[in-house]
Design a protein around this motif. Structure first.
Motif, mmCIF file in Angstrom:
data_model
loop_
_atom_site.group_PDB
_atom_site.id
_atom_site.type_symbol
_atom_site.label_atom_id
_atom_site.label_comp_id
_atom_site.label_asym_id
_atom_site.label_seq_id
_atom_site.Cartn_x
_atom_site.Cartn_y
_atom_site.Cartn_z
ATOM 1 N N GLU A 1 16.089 3.424 12.502
ATOM 2 C CA GLU A 1 14.954 4.299 12.786
ATOM 3 C C GLU A 1 13.677 3.500 12.996
ATOM 4 O OE1 GLU A 1 14.399 5.885 8.273
ATOM 5 O OE2 GLU A 1 16.358 5.905 9.221
ATOM 6 N N TYR A 2 12.813 4.009 13.873
ATOM 7 C CA TYR A 2 11.577 3.304 14.231
ATOM 8 C C TYR A 2 10.574 3.344 13.079
ATOM 9 C CZ TYR A 2 7.403 1.944 16.835
ATOM 10 O OH TYR A 2 6.267 1.302 17.247
ATOM 11 N N ASN A 3 10.391 4.509 12.483
ATOM 12 C CA ASN A 3 9.474 4.655 11.345
ATOM 13 C C ASN A 3 10.266 4.399 10.068
ATOM 14 O OD1 ASN A 3 6.979 5.821 12.745
ATOM 15 N ND2 ASN A 3 8.579 7.213 13.431
ATOM 16 N N ARG A 4 9.987 3.263 9.431
ATOM 17 C CA ARG A 4 10.797 2.842 8.300
ATOM 18 C C ARG A 4 10.015 2.943 6.978
ATOM 19 N NH1 ARG A 4 15.322 0.578 10.060
ATOM 20 N NH2 ARG A 4 15.781 -0.414 8.046
ATOM 21 N N ASP B 1 3.593 8.545 4.868
ATOM 22 C CA ASP B 1 4.660 8.179 5.793
ATOM 23 C C ASP B 1 6.019 8.250 5.100
ATOM 24 O OD1 ASP B 1 2.924 7.751 7.868
ATOM 25 O OD2 ASP B 1 2.795 5.583 7.589
ATOM 26 N N THR C 1 7.066 11.979 4.762
ATOM 27 C CA THR C 1 7.497 12.586 6.022
ATOM 28 C C THR C 1 8.762 11.943 6.574
ATOM 29 O OG1 THR C 1 5.935 11.132 7.204
ATOM 30 C CG2 THR C 1 5.190 13.363 6.680
ATOM 31 N N ASP C 2 9.032 10.686 6.199
ATOM 32 C CA ASP C 2 10.250 10.020 6.664
ATOM 33 C C ASP C 2 11.495 10.554 5.971
ATOM 34 O OD1 ASP C 2 9.122 8.398 8.541
ATOM 35 O OD2 ASP C 2 8.966 6.632 7.262
ATOM 36 N N ARG D 1 2.722 15.794 13.159
ATOM 37 C CA ARG D 1 3.140 14.509 12.582
ATOM 38 C C ARG D 1 4.629 14.279 12.804
ATOM 39 N NH1 ARG D 1 0.074 10.149 10.743
ATOM 40 N NH2 ARG D 1 1.332 8.925 9.298
ATOM 41 N N TYR D 2 5.410 15.309 12.569
ATOM 42 C CA TYR D 2 6.850 15.187 12.767
ATOM 43 C C TYR D 2 7.196 15.040 14.249
ATOM 44 C CZ TYR D 2 7.971 16.261 7.906
ATOM 45 O OH TYR D 2 8.092 16.202 6.543
ATOM 46 N N ARG E 1 6.624 11.545 15.375
ATOM 47 C CA ARG E 1 7.679 10.624 14.968
ATOM 48 C C ARG E 1 8.912 10.765 15.862
ATOM 49 N NH1 ARG E 1 7.109 8.039 10.224
ATOM 50 N NH2 ARG E 1 5.146 8.433 9.128
ATOM 51 N N MET F 1 8.050 8.923 19.100
ATOM 52 C CA MET F 1 8.159 7.470 19.005
ATOM 53 C C MET F 1 9.618 7.026 18.938
ATOM 54 S SD MET F 1 5.148 6.375 19.316
ATOM 55 C CE MET F 1 5.530 4.643 19.015
ATOM 56 N N GLN F 2 10.462 7.812 18.273
ATOM 57 C CA GLN F 2 11.875 7.450 18.165
ATOM 58 C C GLN F 2 12.569 7.541 19.517
ATOM 59 O OE1 GLN F 2 13.213 6.414 15.213
ATOM 60 N NE2 GLN F 2 15.140 5.929 16.240
#
Length: 309
Positions: free
Chosen positions: A175-178, A219, A222-223, A288-289, A292, A295-296
Motif C-alpha cells: 500500500e502507498y500510505n503506510r 494517518d 484512517t489507514d 480523506r479516504y 487515499r 493516490m493508491q
C-alpha cells in the motif's frame, strides 16, 4: 552463521550516524552473527549522505546505503530498508541512539530460540519529552486501540528484530500510505515486547513536531480503520434528528400559541453555521479516504532511489 541486517532510516542525522555506527559495532561484534548495515538517506538536507559514504568506504562489504531523490518520509525509508535487507533476521533502529544497541543480544537470543517471530522494544516512560507531547501520545494509543481491530502496544517503538518470514509478510503489503506500527501487528506472528526506559537523543534535534505527530496519528487511524466514516455518519444522523425535533417544536408551538412567532435570528444563524461546519467536517473525512484511494490507484512508487551502494 546467521545474518543480521540493521536498517537505519535517516533524515538530517549527520552528527548521529558515526556515533550510532560506533556504538552498534561494539555490541554486534560480540554476537554470533554476520552483520550488514543499510542506512537510508531520506532526502536529508545536511551531510548525512557524506557520512554514509565514509562508512561504506571504510567497510564496503558490510555497510551499505540507499539515498532517495527527495524526502519521502520515514515510512518510505523503513520500507526501502526492509526491501534492501538480505539477512535471516532484520532489525530496525533509529540513528539517534534512542534505540539502545545493548538490547540487540537480548533480542537476538529471544528470536533465535524459535519461540518468537518478532522481538520489539516498548518504552515504559517518556522522560525528557514535553509533557503535552507525552499526553497526546498516551491518548493516541487509548483512542486507536478502541477503534482498531489491530491492537498497538502502548509505547511500542519501530525498534524491533524480525525473522525473514515476517519481513517478507510486511513487504507483501504494498500500500502507498503506510503505517508501520499497524502493519507490524496486522501481519500477525508471535511478538514479544521488552520494556526499557526512555533514552534521549545522542545528538541533533528531532524533526517530529507536535503537528507532525498528530498528522501521523490521524494517518494511522484512517489507514487501519473506518471509524472516522462511521463517526461522520452518526454526526450527520444526529444532526438530522435534532433538526426534525426542532421543526416539530416550532410547528406545535405555532398552533398551541396562536399569533406567536419564532424570534432569535442570531441563534438561527449560529445553528446554520454549526450545521454547515458539521457537513464540511464529514465531507473532509470522506475526502480523506477518497484521496487515499486516488493516490493508491496512481500506482506511484513509494520512493525513488538516486544512489545506492
Amino acid at each position: 552463521m546467521p545474518k543480521l541486517s540493521i536498517v537505519v532510516p535517516c533524515y538530517n542525522e549527520q552528527e548521529s550516524i558515526p556515533l550510532f555506527y560506533s556504538a552498534v559495532e561494539k555490541v554486534v561484534r560480540q554476537m554470533p552473527v554476520e552483520v550488514e548495515y543499510w542506512f537510508i538517506n531520506d532526502g536529508s538536507g545536511d551531510h548525512s549522505l557524506e557520512e554514509m559514504r565514509k562508512l561504506h568506504q571504510s567497510d564496503p562489504d558490510r555497510v551499505h546505503y540507499v539515498s532517495f531523490s527527495r524526502n519521502f518520509g520515514k515510512e518510505a525509508g523503513l520500507y526501502a530498508g526492509l526491501q534492501a535487507a538480505t539477512g535471516d533476521y532484520v532489525v530496525v533502529m533509529d540513528a539517534d541512539l534512542q534505540d539502545p544497541p545493548e538490547y540487540l543480544p537480548v533480542m537476538y537470543k529471544a528470536i533465535s530460540s524459535g519461540k518468537y517471530d518478532c522481538v520489539g522494544m516498548r518504552r515504559t516512560d517518556r522522560k525528557g519529552e514535553a509533557r503535552f507531547k507525552s499526553f497526546l501520545s498516551d491518548q493516541f494509543y487509548n483512542v486507536i486501540n478502541k477503534i482498531l481491530d489491530t491492537k498497538i502496544v502502548s509505547g511500542a517503538r519501530d525498534y524491533r528484530m524480525m525473522t525473514r518470514q515476517m519481513v517478507d509478510a510486511v513487504l507483501s503489503l504494498t500500500e502507498y500510505n503506510r503505517f508501520s506500527k499497524g502493519i507490524f501487528n496486522w501481519v500477525g506472528f508471535n511478538t514479544k515486547y521488552l520494556p526499557y526506559k526512555n533514552v534521549e537523543r545522542v545528538a541533533g534535534t528531532t524533526d517530529w513536531s507536535t503537528w507532525k505527530l498528530f498528522k501521523y496519528a490521524f494517518d494511522g487511524i484512517t489507514d487501519f480503520s473506518e471509524a472516522p466514516l462511521s463517526i461522520a455518519t452518526w454526526i450527520g444522523g444526529l444532526s438530522a434528528f435534532v433538526a426534525i425535533i426542532g421543526l416539530i417544536v416550532v410547528i406545535v408551538r405555532r398552533f398551541i400559541v396562536p399569533g406567536s412567532s419564532v424570534n432569535g435570528w442570531a441563534s438561527l444563524v449560529c445553528i446554520m453555521l454549526l450545521l454547515g461546519g458539521i457537513q464540511l467536517l464529514c465531507l473532509g473525512i470522506v475526502g480523506r479516504y477518497i484521496g487515499r484511494i486516488y493516490m493508491q490507484t496512481k500506482k506511484r512508487p513509494i520512493y525513488i532511489v538516486k544512489e545506492k551502494k
